[in-house]
Design an enzyme around this catalytic site. Structure first.
Site, short mmCIF file in Angstrom:
data_model
loop_
_atom_site.label_atom_id
_atom_site.label_comp_id
_atom_site.label_asym_id
_atom_site.label_seq_id
_atom_site.Cartn_x
_atom_site.Cartn_y
_atom_site.Cartn_z
N HIS A 184 11.62 -13.87 2.56
CA HIS A 184 11.51 -13.96 1.09
C HIS A 184 10.08 -13.64 0.63
O HIS A 184 9.64 -14.10 -0.42
CB HIS A 184 11.89 -15.37 0.59
CG HIS A 184 13.24 -15.82 1.00
ND1 HIS A 184 14.38 -15.59 0.23
CD2 HIS A 184 13.66 -16.47 2.12
CE1 HIS A 184 15.43 -16.10 0.86
NE2 HIS A 184 15.03 -16.63 2.01
N SER B 113 -7.24 7.89 -6.29
CA SER B 113 -7.31 7.74 -7.74
C SER B 113 -8.23 8.79 -8.32
O SER B 113 -9.25 9.15 -7.73
CB SER B 113 -7.83 6.35 -8.10
OG SER B 113 -8.06 6.24 -9.50
N LYS C 51 -10.83 4.50 -3.79
CA LYS C 51 -9.47 3.98 -3.63
C LYS C 51 -8.66 4.91 -2.72
O LYS C 51 -8.68 6.13 -2.87
CB LYS C 51 -8.79 3.87 -4.99
CG LYS C 51 -7.52 3.02 -4.99
CD LYS C 51 -7.02 2.82 -6.43
CE LYS C 51 -5.93 1.77 -6.49
NZ LYS C 51 -4.73 2.14 -5.75
N GLU D 240 4.81 6.09 0.79
CA GLU D 240 5.31 6.32 -0.56
C GLU D 240 6.17 7.58 -0.62
O GLU D 240 7.26 7.59 -1.23
CB GLU D 240 4.14 6.45 -1.53
CG GLU D 240 3.44 5.14 -1.84
CD GLU D 240 2.21 5.31 -2.71
OE1 GLU D 240 1.66 4.28 -3.11
OE2 GLU D 240 1.81 6.48 -2.97
#
Length: 473
Positions: A197, A327, A333, A340
């Site tokens: 969970h 970014s 970043k 992805e």
């Protein structure tokens, strides 16, 4: 898929071709004829052509059909040889794929694509042979001899998928499994907080997490391989509706044997051609299995994204390879771009499966009429999953590093470790210890020592995270 498609209204340098509906202008340099041009005019829908793998398999099927007809003496040797030579030229010269311009969204039987191939092969054969004894090669009478679009296109769906499974997808899954297993061996000493969970749970070893992925993939590979005999079963020989009208009685078996020799894959003729022409059940089943693989890859991708999250405000358990700036505005970043991308590819495969499912139920009486769309989506799914497996393994899993300090920091404070004391002190008492550890932000071993009569040495043994990862039998 990027060659320009030229409709009749756009043409300036043309020649006149004719078919059963009359005359039509086609580009003077095109190998196709009137029926292909009609399809170009009729279906300006997506600008997407049938996949290259599909076209190459279709040409190979035409070659196999010519060789089978030559053997059965339903085509004279000269005509069959001319067709074979033209097919070989098409397979050897990729630029000739520009002569297959028909849109994916066309007549549901794929007749336009079948006739596109027949016209191109016939015209090329005639160009190569010149004036030969026995006359010109005809797209219907010779290239399509003993065939119908209604058995050719279902056969091409099965054969192209079978080739891609054998040459691309199954090897790609195997490669990913091997990479994961190798990585698991190298990280077996790392222990981490398990999560259910998305909340802290009992500890697991890093290799146990990875071997779970490997086991998932092994099951998916097993399922896909179990479908190979069905996808290698062909409708060819059923012709228009499954009865085999206009085909030699031995054509189906001779064709399957010939195609097997050409591809190195064991194809067999269908026991019942009616089923394979009127339905696409096997393609639907295979698509479902590939969708299931997509679900597994999405799960693995999301696990990697979570494990890599941060690096300061997330879990930060592993660091994926830094592949590109993450970014356009935030310097420094770096994002988990490979997981992805694979997750997006997986989502597309799930969508493809939905389209294939709808297409599969469109078998009206003796013919399914969504064949080109099914073919395009099925081959797209196989390609996406083949590339995703290799990319995820090579660019993400193989090279990630483990952040041991972050693992140990979370693990030492994990009150859920008290679960190991349940058999000794009971669930209720263990719950009290866990709650106090959470509240006071103390290591669970310190709280357990204060709230039980168990000696420190015994608690250290009972709460040792590494021991708790050992599978109990």
């Amino acid at each position: 898929h990027s060659f320009p498609t030229r409709r009749s209204s756009d043409l300036t340098n043309t020649r006149t071709e004719s078919d059963s509906m009359g005359e039509l202008e086609v580009p003077s340099d095109a190998l196709y004829g009137a029926q292909t041009q009609r399809a170009i005019n009729n279906f300006p829908l997506s600008g997407e052509r049938m996949p290259l793998t599909f076209i190459r398999t279709l040409v190979t099927i035409k070659k196999a059909a010519a060789l089978a007809n030559k053997k059965l003496e339903t085509l004279d040797a000269g005509t069959a040889d001319a067709i074979q030579q033209a097919c070989d030229t098409l397979l050897d010269e990729p630029e000739l794929q520009q002569h297959f311009p028909v849109d994916v969204f066309q007549t549901g039987s794929g007749t336009s694509t079948n006739m596109n191939a027949n016209e191109v092969i016939a015209n090329l054969a005639n160009q190569q042979q010149g004036k030969r004894e026995g006359g010109a090669v005809h797209p219907n009478d010779h290239v399509n001899n003993g065939q119908s679009s209604n058995d050719v296109i279902p056969t091409t769906i099965h054969a192209s998928a079978a080739i891609e499974l054998t040459e691309s997808l199954i090897p790609a899954i195997t490669k990913l499994i091997d990479i994961i297993d190798t990585k698991a061996n190298s990280v077996s000493d790392y222990c981490k907080t398990g999560r259910t969970h998305l909340m802290d749970a009992m500890p697991v070893r890093m290799d146990q997490s990875l071997r779970a992925w490997s086991a998932q993939l092994s099951q998916q590979r097993k399922t896909i391989k179990s479908l190979q005999p069905a996808i290698q079963t062909l409708a060819q020989g059923g012709t228009a509706v499954g009865t085999g009208v206009n085909a030699h009685p031995d054509f189906a078996a001779t064709f399957a044997s010939t195609l097997s020799d050409l591809t190195g894959i064991a194809f067999t003729p269908a026991d019942n051609c009616f089923a394979l022409i009127s339905s696409q059940d096997t393609a639907v089943t295979l698509s479902g299995a590939i969708k299931s693989l997509a679900v597994t890859l999405m799960k693995i991708s999301n696990d990697l994204r979570w494990m890599n999250s941060g690096p300061l405000a997330g879990l930060g358990e592993v660091s994926l390879p830094a592949l590109q700036p993450g970014s356009s505005i935030m310097p420094g970043k770096v994002n988990p771009v490979i997981p992805e991308a694979v997750a997006m590819a997986s989502a597309q495969v799930i969508g493809n499966d939905a389209a294939i499912t709808v297409g599969g139920q469109s078998g009206n009486f003796e013919l399914n009429v969504k064949l080109p769309m099914i073919a395009d989506n099925l081959l797209s799914s196989i390609k996406l999953m083949s590339n995703s497996c290799v990319l995820l393994g090579e660019q993400a899993i193989k090279e990630f590093t483990v952040n041991q300090e972050n693992l140990e920091k979370a693990l030492a404070k994990n009150p859920i470790l008290v679960t190991a004391l349940n058999p000794i002190i009971g669930y209720a008492k263990a719950a009290e210890i866990a709650k106090k550890a959470y509240k006071d932000k103390m290591p669970v071993i310190d709280v357990a020592e204060a709230m039980t009569d168990l000696p420190r040495s015994e608690l250290e043994s009972l709460l040792d995270p590494k021991k708790l990862t050992e599978i109990q039998r």
